[in-house]
Design an enzyme around this catalytic site. Structure first.
Site, PDB file in Angstrom:
ATOM      1  N   ARG A   1       0.839  -1.214   0.000  1.00 19.65           N
ATOM      2  CA  ARG A   1       0.000   0.000   0.000  1.00 19.65           C
ATOM      3  C   ARG A   1       0.862   1.249   0.000  1.00 19.65           C
ATOM      4  NH1 ARG A   1      -4.311  -0.025   4.592  1.00 19.65           N
ATOM      5  NH2 ARG A   1      -4.936   1.916   3.600  1.00 19.65           N
TER       6      ARG A   1
ATOM      7  N   GLN B   1      -9.613  10.324   7.419  1.00 15.31           N
ATOM      8  CA  GLN B   1      -9.507   8.926   7.870  1.00 15.31           C
ATOM      9  C   GLN B   1      -8.425   8.225   7.058  1.00 15.31           C
ATOM     10  OE1 GLN B   1     -13.747   7.170   8.533  1.00 15.31           O
ATOM     11  NE2 GLN B   1     -13.936   8.774   6.998  1.00 15.31           N
ATOM     12  N   ASN B   2      -7.994   8.880   6.006  1.00 12.74           N
ATOM     13  CA  ASN B   2      -7.027   8.258   5.103  1.00 12.74           C
ATOM     14  C   ASN B   2      -5.625   8.317   5.703  1.00 12.74           C
ATOM     15  OD1 ASN B   2      -9.221   7.984   3.442  1.00 12.74           O
ATOM     16  ND2 ASN B   2      -8.737   9.804   2.211  1.00 12.74           N
ATOM     17  N   VAL B   3      -4.859   7.318   5.372  1.00 17.20           N
ATOM     18  CA  VAL B   3      -3.506   7.188   5.958  1.00 17.20           C
ATOM     19  C   VAL B   3      -2.431   7.398   4.880  1.00 17.20           C
ATOM     20  CG1 VAL B   3      -4.313   5.668   7.798  1.00 17.20           C
ATOM     21  CG2 VAL B   3      -3.574   4.665   5.619  1.00 17.20           C
TER      22      VAL B   3
ATOM     23  N   HIS C   1      -6.668   8.458  11.654  1.00 19.00           N
ATOM     24  CA  HIS C   1      -6.300   7.030  11.620  1.00 19.00           C
ATOM     25  C   HIS C   1      -4.815   6.829  11.360  1.00 19.00           C
ATOM     26  CE1 HIS C   1     -10.730   5.837  10.579  1.00 19.00           C
ATOM     27  NE2 HIS C   1     -10.564   6.150  11.845  1.00 19.00           N
TER      28      HIS C   1
ATOM     29  N   GLY D   1     -16.276  11.599   0.334  1.00 18.23           N
ATOM     30  CA  GLY D   1     -15.751  10.272  -0.003  1.00 18.23           C
ATOM     31  C   GLY D   1     -15.639   9.333   1.163  1.00 18.23           C
ATOM     32  N   THR D   2     -16.661   9.330   2.030  1.00 16.69           N
ATOM     33  CA  THR D   2     -16.642   8.342   3.105  1.00 16.69           C
ATOM     34  C   THR D   2     -18.008   7.701   3.245  1.00 16.69           C
ATOM     35  OG1 THR D   2     -16.177   7.926   5.463  1.00 16.69           O
ATOM     36  CG2 THR D   2     -17.155  10.060   4.929  1.00 16.69           C
TER      37      THR D   2
ATOM     38  N   VAL E   1     -20.181   9.739  -4.550  1.00 16.56           N
ATOM     39  CA  VAL E   1     -20.762   9.242  -5.805  1.00 16.56           C
ATOM     40  C   VAL E   1     -22.045   8.451  -5.549  1.00 16.56           C
ATOM     41  CG1 VAL E   1     -18.596   9.198  -7.100  1.00 16.56           C
ATOM     42  CG2 VAL E   1     -19.226   7.229  -5.684  1.00 16.56           C
TER      43      VAL E   1
ATOM     44  N   ALA F   1     -15.431  13.407  -6.128  1.00 17.96           N
ATOM     45  CA  ALA F   1     -14.808  14.530  -5.412  1.00 17.96           C
ATOM     46  C   ALA F   1     -13.858  15.318  -6.312  1.00 17.96           C
ATOM     47  CB  ALA F   1     -14.049  13.989  -4.207  1.00 17.96           C
TER      48      ALA F   1
HETATM   49  C1  BV8 Z   1     -12.209   2.407  18.386  1.00 15.26           C
HETATM   50  C2  BV8 Z   1      -6.789   1.540   9.360  1.00 15.26           C
HETATM   51  C3  BV8 Z   1     -12.370   2.019  20.702  1.00 15.26           C
HETATM   52  C4  BV8 Z   1      -5.800   2.326   8.642  1.00 15.26           C
HETATM   53  C5  BV8 Z   1      -9.109   1.851   9.683  1.00 15.26           C
HETATM   54  C6  BV8 Z   1     -18.858   2.921  17.950  1.00 15.26           C
HETATM   55  C7  BV8 Z   1     -17.966   3.787  18.564  1.00 15.26           C
HETATM   56  C8  BV8 Z   1     -16.601   3.519  18.560  1.00 15.26           C
HETATM   57  C9  BV8 Z   1     -16.108   2.378  17.906  1.00 15.26           C
HETATM   58  C10 BV8 Z   1     -16.989   1.520  17.298  1.00 15.26           C
HETATM   59  C11 BV8 Z   1     -18.357   1.794  17.320  1.00 15.26           C
HETATM   60  N1  BV8 Z   1     -18.964   0.785  16.649  1.00 15.26           N
HETATM   61  C12 BV8 Z   1     -18.040  -0.092  16.199  1.00 15.26           C
HETATM   62  C13 BV8 Z   1     -16.832   0.324  16.583  1.00 15.26           C
HETATM   63  C14 BV8 Z   1     -15.588  -0.361  16.282  1.00 15.26           C
HETATM   64  C15 BV8 Z   1     -14.935   0.133  15.003  1.00 15.26           C
HETATM   65  C16 BV8 Z   1     -15.911   0.457  13.911  1.00 15.26           C
HETATM   66  O1  BV8 Z   1     -16.287   1.598  13.730  1.00 15.26           O
HETATM   67  N2  BV8 Z   1     -16.310  -0.559  13.154  1.00 15.26           N
HETATM   68  C17 BV8 Z   1     -17.211  -0.328  12.042  1.00 15.26           C
HETATM   69  C18 BV8 Z   1     -16.802  -1.204  10.862  1.00 15.26           C
HETATM   70  C19 BV8 Z   1     -18.628  -0.621  12.524  1.00 15.26           C
HETATM   71  N3  BV8 Z   1     -14.125   1.287  15.298  1.00 15.26           N
HETATM   72  C20 BV8 Z   1     -12.881   1.091  15.745  1.00 15.26           C
HETATM   73  O2  BV8 Z   1     -12.412  -0.006  15.977  1.00 15.26           O
HETATM   74  C21 BV8 Z   1     -12.040   2.334  15.995  1.00 15.26           C
HETATM   75  N4  BV8 Z   1     -11.475   2.206  17.313  1.00 15.26           N
HETATM   76  O3  BV8 Z   1     -13.304   2.853  18.359  1.00 15.26           O
HETATM   77  O4  BV8 Z   1     -11.573   2.012  19.530  1.00 15.26           O
HETATM   78  C22 BV8 Z   1     -11.440   1.836  21.838  1.00 15.26           C
HETATM   79  C23 BV8 Z   1     -11.411   2.824  22.835  1.00 15.26           C
HETATM   80  C24 BV8 Z   1     -10.559   2.629  23.909  1.00 15.26           C
HETATM   81  C25 BV8 Z   1      -9.743   1.504  23.980  1.00 15.26           C
HETATM   82  C26 BV8 Z   1      -9.777   0.542  22.960  1.00 15.26           C
HETATM   83  C27 BV8 Z   1     -10.628   0.699  21.885  1.00 15.26           C
HETATM   84  C28 BV8 Z   1     -10.881   2.403  15.018  1.00 15.26           C
HETATM   85  C29 BV8 Z   1     -11.381   2.649  13.626  1.00 15.26           C
HETATM   86  C30 BV8 Z   1     -10.199   2.825  12.660  1.00 15.26           C
HETATM   87  C31 BV8 Z   1      -9.986   1.548  11.918  1.00 15.26           C
HETATM   88  N5  BV8 Z   1      -8.921   1.700  10.940  1.00 15.26           N
HETATM   89  N6  BV8 Z   1      -8.096   1.849   8.848  1.00 15.26           N
HETATM   90  C32 BV8 Z   1      -5.737   1.808   7.235  1.00 15.26           C
HETATM   91  O5  BV8 Z   1      -5.074   0.782   7.025  1.00 15.26           O
HETATM   92  O6  BV8 Z   1      -6.351   2.457   6.388  1.00 15.26           O
HETATM   93  S1  BV8 Z   1     -10.679   2.024   9.098  1.00 15.26           S
HETATM   94  C33 BV8 Z   1     -10.744   2.278   7.437  1.00 15.26           C
HETATM   95  O7  BV8 Z   1     -12.090   2.645   7.205  1.00 15.26           O
HETATM   96  C34 BV8 Z   1      -9.936   3.411   6.880  1.00 15.26           C
HETATM   97  O8  BV8 Z   1      -9.324   4.244   7.823  1.00 15.26           O
HETATM   98  C35 BV8 Z   1     -11.024   4.208   6.110  1.00 15.26           C
HETATM   99  O9  BV8 Z   1     -10.677   5.485   5.870  1.00 15.26           O
HETATM  100  C36 BV8 Z   1     -12.106   4.033   7.055  1.00 15.26           C
HETATM  101  C37 BV8 Z   1     -13.473   4.483   6.703  1.00 15.26           C
HETATM  102  O10 BV8 Z   1     -13.791   3.976   5.438  1.00 15.26           O
HETATM  103  P1  BV8 Z   1     -14.072   5.040   4.288  1.00 15.26           P
HETATM  104  O11 BV8 Z   1     -12.951   6.002   4.257  1.00 15.26           O
HETATM  105  O12 BV8 Z   1     -15.435   5.601   4.471  1.00 15.26           O
HETATM  106  O13 BV8 Z   1     -13.961   4.141   3.007  1.00 15.26           O
HETATM  107  P2  BV8 Z   1     -15.105   3.242   2.349  1.00 15.26           P
HETATM  108  O14 BV8 Z   1     -14.444   2.385   1.332  1.00 15.26           O
HETATM  109  O15 BV8 Z   1     -15.925   2.613   3.419  1.00 15.26           O
HETATM  110  O16 BV8 Z   1     -16.057   4.292   1.598  1.00 15.26           O
HETATM  111  C38 BV8 Z   1     -15.560   5.021   0.480  1.00 15.26           C
HETATM  112  C39 BV8 Z   1     -16.649   6.016   0.111  1.00 15.26           C
HETATM  113  O17 BV8 Z   1     -16.163   6.834  -0.946  1.00 15.26           O
HETATM  114  C40 BV8 Z   1     -17.914   5.365  -0.400  1.00 15.26           C
HETATM  115  O18 BV8 Z   1     -19.037   6.004   0.202  1.00 15.26           O
HETATM  116  C41 BV8 Z   1     -17.906   5.640  -1.909  1.00 15.26           C
HETATM  117  O19 BV8 Z   1     -19.204   5.821  -2.439  1.00 15.26           O
HETATM  118  C42 BV8 Z   1     -17.150   6.941  -1.962  1.00 15.26           C
HETATM  119  N7  BV8 Z   1     -16.421   7.224  -3.200  1.00 15.26           N
HETATM  120  C43 BV8 Z   1     -15.762   6.354  -4.000  1.00 15.26           C
HETATM  121  N8  BV8 Z   1     -15.171   7.027  -5.013  1.00 15.26           N
HETATM  122  C44 BV8 Z   1     -15.454   8.346  -4.828  1.00 15.26           C
HETATM  123  C45 BV8 Z   1     -16.257   8.476  -3.672  1.00 15.26           C
HETATM  124  N9  BV8 Z   1     -16.705   9.668  -3.230  1.00 15.26           N
HETATM  125  C46 BV8 Z   1     -16.348  10.769  -3.939  1.00 15.26           C
HETATM  126  N10 BV8 Z   1     -15.571  10.733  -5.039  1.00 15.26           N
HETATM  127  C47 BV8 Z   1     -15.113   9.536  -5.521  1.00 15.26           C
HETATM  128  N11 BV8 Z   1     -14.354   9.526  -6.646  1.00 15.26           N
END
Ligand code: BV8
Ligand code: ZN
Length: 260
Positions: free
Chosen positions: A70, A101-103, A119, A188-189, A215, A232
Site C-alpha cells: 500500500r 480517515q485516510n492514511v 487514523h 468520499g466516506t 458518488v 470529489a
Molecule cells: C475504536 C486503518 C475504541 C488504517 C481503519 C462505535 C464507537 C466507537 C467504535 C466503534 C463503534 N462501533 C463499532 C466500533 C468499532 C470500530 C468500527 O467503527 N467498526 C465499524 C466497521 C462498525 N471502530 C474502531 O475499531 C475504531 N477504534 O473505536 O476504539 C477503543 C477505545 C478505547 C480503547 C480501545 C478501543 C478504530 C477505527 C479505525 C480503523 N482503521 N483503517 C488503514 O489501514 O487504512 S478504518 C478504514 O475505514 C480506513 O481508515 C477508512 O478510511 C475508514 C473508513 O472507510 P471510508 O474512508 O469511508 O472508506 P469506504 O471504502 O468505506 O467508503 C468510500 C466512500 O467513498 C464510499 O461512500 C464511496 O461511495 C465513496 N467514493 C468512492 N469514489 C469516490 C467516492 N466519493 C467521492 N468521489 C469519488 N471519486
C-alpha cells in the site's frame, strides 16, 4: 457546468471556518482503492486479518507486506484535483481543517496546511516494543521473518487498527474542528467507521451546514443539509472555483474597486 445552491454558496462565501471529513473516496481518483466499494480492499482482503492487532499478532509478515504494498502504491500516486481543491480552499477560507480517515498522506502532498490524520499515516513506522519511530519496512508476502526493530520488537505502520483507540489529541482536535465549523464537508466516506463517522453529527448539532460529496448514498446522506452527488475530483474543484469568484467579488465591492 456544475451548479451549486445559493444556500451553499452564500455560506461558503461568507463563512469563517470550514472543516472537511475525508475518507477513502477522496483518494479514489488518485488510483488508491477504497475499502467498501464493490472492488474495494475489503472485497479482496479480510479487515480482521489485515487491520487489527489480532491479525498482526497472528501473521505479522502478512500485515507488514500488505502495508508495504500500500505504501509503495501511494508513493506512485499523486494528489488528485479533489485534494488540490481542498488545499486551494484554505486560501479563501481560513481555517480550512481537513479531518482525514485516510492514511496515505495525500492531503499534505496536495498542500493542505491543517490536516488531522485521525487514523494515522502509513508512511510512519514504529516499534511495538520500544515505540521508537523507525525507517519504513519493506516486507514481501513470502518473507520468512517479519521486520523487527533493533530492540527485537516487531515493526508496524503508525495507523489505527480496528479495536484500537484513536490518538486522544487527534480525536479532540477533530471534534473541536467539527464543533467550530460553519460549513462541514463530508467527502468520499461511507460514514460507517466510528468514532470518525460521528463527526458530521457533532458538526450538525453545533450548527454547521453539512454537505456530503459522494458518488453514492451513504449512512449520512439523509441527515446532510445538502448532497452533491458525484466524484470529489470533479465537484470540489468546481465548488472552490465558485467560492473563489464570489469571495473575490465581495472583496472588490467592499474595497469600492468596482464603483470608483
Ligand atoms: C475504536 C486503518 C475504541 C488504517 C481503519 C462505535 C464507537 C466507537 C467504535 C466503534 C463503534 N462501533 C463499532 C466500533 C468499532 C470500530 C468500527 O467503527 N467498526 C465499524 C466497521 C462498525 N471502530 C474502531 O475499531 C475504531 N477504534 O473505536 O476504539 C477503543 C477505545 C478505547 C480503547 C480501545 C478501543 C478504530 C477505527 C479505525 C480503523 N482503521 N483503517 C488503514 O489501514 O487504512 S478504518 C478504514 O475505514 C480506513 O481508515 C477508512 O478510511 C475508514 C473508513 O472507510 P471510508 O474512508 O469511508 O472508506 P469506504 O471504502 O468505506 O467508503 C468510500 C466512500 O467513498 C464510499 O461512500 C464511496 O461511495 C465513496 N467514493 C468512492 N469514489 C469516490 C467516492 N466519493 C467521492 N468521489 C469519488 N471519486
Ligand atoms: Zn524497538
Amino acid at each position: 457546468m456544475i451548479s451549486f445552491s445559493d444556500r451553499l454558496l452564500d455560506r461558503l462565501s461568507q463563512c469563517g471556518r470550514v472543516a472537511v471529513l475525508t475518507g477513502a473516496g477522496a483518494s479514489a481518483e488518485s488510483g488508491i482503492p477504497t475499502f467498501r466499494d464493490p472492488q474495494g480492499l475489503w472485497a479482496r482482503f479480510n479487515p480482521a486479518e489485515l487491520a487489527s492487532p489480532q491479525g498482526f499478532k497472528s501473521n505479522p509478515v502478512r500485515v507488514q507486506s500488505w502495508y508495504t504494498a500500500r505504501r509503495k502504491a501511494v508513493l506512485e500516486a499523486d494528489p488528485n484535483p479533489g485534494h488540490r481543491a481542498l488545499a486551494r480552499l484554505q486560501d479563501f477560507v481560513h481555517p480550512t481543517i481537513v479531518i482525514t480517515q485516510n492514511v496515505d498522506g495525500l492531503h499534505h502532498r496536495a498542500g493542505s496546511d491543517d490536516v488531522i490524520e485521525v487514523h494515522g499515516n502509513l508512511h510512519r513506522t514504529c516499534c511495538v516494543s520500544c515505540r521508537q519511530e523507525t525507517e519504513p519496512f519493506d516486507v514481501s508476502p513470502n518473507d520468512a521473518e517479519p521486520a523487527r526493530c533493533g530492540c527485537g520488537g516487531l515493526l508496524r505502520p503508525d495507523v489505527v487498527w480496528f479495536g484500537e483507540p484513536l490518538q486522544a489529541d487527534a480525536l479532540q482536535a477533530a471534534a473541536a474542528a467539527a464543533m467550530g465549523a460553519d460549513v462541514f464537508l463530508v467527502v468520499g466516506t461511507g460514514a460507517e467507521v466510528y468514532p470518525a463517522a460521528g463527526f458530521p453529527l457533532i458538526a450538525s448539532e453545533a450548527g454547521a451546514y453539512v454537505v456530503e460529496v459522494n458518488v453514492r448514498a451513504t449512512a449520512i446522506s439523509d441527515s446532510a443539509d445538502e448532497v452533491l452527488r458525484g466524484p470529489a475530483g470533479v465537484i470540489l474543484p468546481a465548488l472552490v472555483d465558485a467560492v473563489g469568484r464570489l469571495r473575490t467579488a465581495v472583496a472588490k465591492s467592499a474595497s469600492g474597486v468596482d464603483n470608483p
